[in-house]
Design an enzyme around this catalytic site. Structure first.
Site, PDB file in Angstrom:
ATOM      1  N   SER A  17       0.830  -1.202   0.000  1.00 32.92           N
ATOM      2  CA  SER A  17       0.000   0.000   0.000  1.00 32.92           C
ATOM      3  C   SER A  17       0.865   1.252   0.000  1.00 32.92           C
ATOM      4  O   SER A  17       0.404   2.320  -0.402  1.00 32.92           O
ATOM      5  CB  SER A  17      -0.922   0.005   1.222  1.00 32.92           C
ATOM      6  OG  SER A  17      -0.150  -0.102   2.408  1.00 32.92           O
ATOM      7  N   CYS A  79       2.303  -6.608   2.361  1.00 27.50           N
ATOM      8  CA  CYS A  79       1.553  -5.631   3.143  1.00 27.50           C
ATOM      9  C   CYS A  79       0.653  -6.411   4.094  1.00 27.50           C
ATOM     10  O   CYS A  79      -0.132  -7.257   3.644  1.00 27.50           O
ATOM     11  CB  CYS A  79       0.699  -4.776   2.198  1.00 27.50           C
ATOM     12  SG  CYS A  79      -0.458  -3.654   3.018  1.00 27.50           S
ATOM     13  N   CYS A 198       3.812  -5.121  10.684  1.00 28.18           N
ATOM     14  CA  CYS A 198       3.726  -4.077   9.661  1.00 28.18           C
ATOM     15  C   CYS A 198       5.119  -3.935   9.076  1.00 28.18           C
ATOM     16  O   CYS A 198       6.110  -3.898   9.817  1.00 28.18           O
ATOM     17  CB  CYS A 198       3.246  -2.748  10.241  1.00 28.18           C
ATOM     18  SG  CYS A 198       3.333  -1.365   9.074  1.00 28.18           S
TER      19      CYS A 198
END
Length: 279
Positions: A17, A79, A198
């Site tokens: 993203s 992601c 993340c």
């Protein structure tokens, strides 16, 4: 949609993203330098972490379609938010209709597989974006593989902005990293393994190590995903043959290219020259 269906050897597609997936791509290229790679960052619509499931799915699907249009036979969703909110739908519902011989893989399952080798207590902490934590994707995957483990998630909404504003070594990072580590460990004093859920978070590793108590394992995803991809290609020679081998890496972004290049270079430790694309 103009989809290339020739199945000629093509680059491995890597999607994120924003920028974080570049930390995964960097490790994949270290482990598997012989292949060609095509990266797309949907920076114009980032961050995904606060978006609804439907929007994350829609945006991810558009980016996967773009990589398929470029001929990619294998796509990695580098992601966590996209892996949490879109991967299952794409694998189960879309690929059979688009082209059942193509593959889309995520970053959550390989990470979960690894923790079984590492934890002694079975108490696992997860740092992630609000979207990843809310989705409970790690909880679900861990429960499938290790039903006796306990999972404690904590959202870190400030960590991505710290990285993207180049504050990962600044005093603001100290404050938020310590605050979030304390909040996670307050849930359970026996956590011995923490997943950085993340792909931005490895850039905060110096601060995380500074404030994380000794003896707690910190799991970054880049090396794990790279090892998993290497194993996948070894087990699936029919897919390995469809991955072109020229050692090249091409970058695309939905944002203005010059803006992307400056920050992307921090993640991959080399000069980046991206092309702007419209989905």
């Amino acid at each position: 949609m103009n989809m290339k269906l020739s199945h000629d050897p093509a680059p491995i597609g890597v999607f994120d993203s924003g920028f974080g997936g570049l930390s995964v791509l960097r490790e994949i290229r270290k482990t598997l330098p012989q292949y060609d790679y095509l990266f797309i960052g949907d920076n114009a619509r980032a961050p995904y972490g606060v978006r609804s499931f439907q929007l994350v799915y829609d945006f991810t699907r558009q980016c996967v379609d773009y990589l398929f249009q470029q001929g990619c036979n294998l796509v990695i969703l580098a992601c966590n938010t996209a892996s949490a909110k879109a991967l299952r739908s794409i694998q189960q519902h879309d690929l059979p209709l688009i082209d059942p011989t193509r593959r889309v893989l995520g970053v959550i399952r390989p990470t979960v597989e690894k923790i079984g080798e590492i934890t002694k207590t079975g108490n696992i902490g997860i740092f992630g974006t609000p979207g990843t934590i809310q989705s409970k994707s790690y909880d679900i995957e861990i429960a499938k593989m290790y039903p006796h483990f306990h999972v404690y998630g904590h959202p870190c909404p400030m960590w991505v902005p710290l990285v993207e504003n180049r504050e990962s070594e600044g005093p603001g990072a100290d404050y938020f990293v310590k605050k979030d580590i304390d909040a996670l460990l307050a849930q359970c004093s026996d956590i011995d393994t923490v997943i950085l859920g993340c792909t931005h978070y490895p850039l905060l590793m110096n601060k995380i190590r500074q404030y994380m108590p000794q003896g707690i394992n910190i799991i970054a995803q880049g090396e794990i995903v790279a090892e998993s991809l290497e194993d996948y290609l070894r087990r699936h020679p029919e897919m390995e043959k469809k991955c072109s081998k020229g050692g090249s890496c091409t970058y695309c972004t939905t944002e203005e290219a010059e803006k992307f290049n400056t920050l992307a270079s921090i993640f991959v430790n080399e000069k980046v020259e991206a092309t702007h694309v419209t989905l």
